[in-house]
Design an enzyme around this catalytic site. Structure first.
Site, PDB file in Angstrom:
ATOM      1  N   ASP A 187       0.863  -1.214   0.081  1.00 36.72           N
ATOM      2  CA  ASP A 187      -0.122   0.049   0.089  1.00 36.72           C
ATOM      3  C   ASP A 187       0.793   1.252   0.025  1.00 36.72           C
ATOM      4  OD1 ASP A 187      -2.333   1.514   0.645  1.00 36.72           O
ATOM      5  OD2 ASP A 187      -1.441   1.618   2.779  1.00 36.72           O
ATOM      6  N   ASP A 240      -0.208   4.951   0.971  1.00 37.20           N
ATOM      7  CA  ASP A 240      -0.408   6.163   1.916  1.00 37.20           C
ATOM      8  C   ASP A 240      -0.622   5.403   3.432  1.00 37.20           C
ATOM      9  OD1 ASP A 240      -0.479   8.478   0.617  1.00 37.20           O
ATOM     10  OD2 ASP A 240      -2.536   7.897  -0.002  1.00 37.20           O
ATOM     11  N   LYS A 251      -9.724  -3.438  -3.527  1.00 35.66           N
ATOM     12  CA  LYS A 251      -8.104  -3.719  -3.782  1.00 35.66           C
ATOM     13  C   LYS A 251      -8.192  -5.264  -4.416  1.00 35.66           C
ATOM     14  CE  LYS A 251      -5.831  -0.464  -1.321  1.00 35.66           C
ATOM     15  NZ  LYS A 251      -4.641   0.036  -0.397  1.00 35.66           N
ATOM     16  N   ASP A 307      -2.359  -0.451   5.727  1.00 35.29           N
ATOM     17  CA  ASP A 307      -2.363   0.271   7.320  1.00 35.29           C
ATOM     18  C   ASP A 307      -3.945   0.237   7.486  1.00 35.29           C
ATOM     19  OD1 ASP A 307      -2.410   2.123   5.008  1.00 35.29           O
ATOM     20  OD2 ASP A 307      -2.710   3.601   6.842  1.00 35.29           O
ATOM     21  N   ASP A 328      -7.445  -2.140   2.961  1.00 35.60           N
ATOM     22  CA  ASP A 328      -6.298  -3.303   2.610  1.00 35.60           C
ATOM     23  C   ASP A 328      -6.972  -4.529   3.012  1.00 35.60           C
ATOM     24  OD1 ASP A 328      -4.176  -1.559   1.689  1.00 35.60           O
ATOM     25  OD2 ASP A 328      -4.143  -0.559   4.010  1.00 35.60           O
TER      26      ASP A 328
HETATM   27  O1  PGA Z   1      -7.005   7.358  -0.246  1.00 37.21           O
HETATM   28  C1  PGA Z   1      -5.907   7.043  -0.949  1.00 37.21           C
HETATM   29  O2  PGA Z   1      -5.978   7.384  -2.163  1.00 37.21           O
HETATM   30  C2  PGA Z   1      -4.708   6.427  -0.696  1.00 37.21           C
HETATM   31  O3  PGA Z   1      -4.728   5.203  -0.236  1.00 37.21           O
HETATM   32  P1  PGA Z   1      -3.739   3.974   0.219  1.00 37.21           P
HETATM   33  O4  PGA Z   1      -3.457   4.078   1.398  1.00 37.21           O
HETATM   34  O5  PGA Z   1      -4.629   2.910  -0.620  1.00 37.21           O
HETATM   35  O6  PGA Z   1      -2.450   4.315  -0.665  1.00 37.21           O
HETATM   36 MG    MG Z   2      -2.988   2.970   3.221  1.00 34.70          MG
END
Ligand code: PGA
Ligand code: MG
Length: 229
Positions: free
Chosen positions: A8, A10, A149, A172, A176
């Site tokens: 992932d 962020d 996902k 996180d 996920d």
């Molecule tokens: O909200 C987002 O686009 C980022 O989310 P991510 O944690 O899946 O990278």
């Molecule tokens: Mg994330």
């Protein structure tokens, strides 16, 4: 044997949750995996151009699952969800007084909004319209079902021609949980949401990017209960 690591972005590759600064240590360690022939792919709610750019510049070769599963890239770009309807976006934005993610100009199926908090009313609204709704902790996301996902990860794994058991996923947030459904080894960073930790095979001691470094060290030292041998 582990062949593919899905990470992932962020809150996982960053220095902490809620911030955008990428952890240089996490990148350095993931590159060690690439040098040993273990491919690294980005699986995120972010848009395709952002992720494809990062994938290339950070030195990864496993591809990209963008827009929470809706857009996949590995040697070729494939859209796996239905394109979003402008009217639905307008209604969502107005009804719940939300702000567009700057990346919405570059999105096809899954769109992001802030603030990132989901309410019961939003869930009900999304259900009535057959929409996927989720939050990464950074943004609220909506897309036509089926999304999440898992739909993109399934496609990426098929493109790689590897087995589920040969794939690790690390994340996180609640978005996920969908990635976890399709991977052999599920890993949560130390500061992950409790609900994700409950589903994880491995809960790291360290937060976000430091956790990624911890996981790579475990892989390189063969410490995943023999599962990476
Ligand atoms: O909200 C987002 O686009 C980022 O989310 P991510 O944690 O899946 O990278
Ligand atoms: Mg994330």
């Amino acid at each position: 044997m582990i062949k593919l690591v899905l990470t992932d972005l962020d809150g996982t590759l960053t220095e902490d949750r809620g911030i955008y600064k990428v952890s240089l240590d996490a990148i350095k360690y993931l590159r060690l995996l690439e040098e040993r022939g273990i491919k690294v792919a980005l699986v995120s709610g972010n848009s395709y151009p952002v992720l494809r750019g990062l994938h290339n510049y950070l030195g990864f070769s496993g591809g990209v699952v963008a827009e929470n599963g809706c857009v996949v890239f590995y040697k070729q770009k494939i859209r796996v969800c239905k394109p979003m309807d402008r009217q639905i976006l307008e209604e969502f934005r107005e009804k719940f007084k939300l702000k567009d993610s700057w990346q919405n100009d570059y999105r096809e199926c899954d769109f992001g909004f802030t603030p990132p908090d989901i309410t019961e009313e939003m869930i009900k609204w999304a259900e009535e319209k057959g929409l996927y709704i989720n939050s990464s902790g950074y943004a609220l996301h909506i897309a036509f079902k089926p999304a999440g996902k898992m739909v993109g990860v399934r496609k990426l794994i098929e493109l790689h021609g590897v087995k589920k058991e040969e794939v690790i996923g690390i994340g996180d947030s609640l978005t996920d949980l969908d990635m976890f459904k399709e991977v052999g080894i599920k890993v949560a960073v130390g500061n992950a949401e409790e609900e994700l930790k409950k589903e994880a095979d491995i809960i790291l001691n360290l937060k976000s990017g430091e956790g990624v470094k911890e996981l790579v060290t475990m892989i390189l030292e063969g410490k995943l209960n023999g599962r990476n041998r």
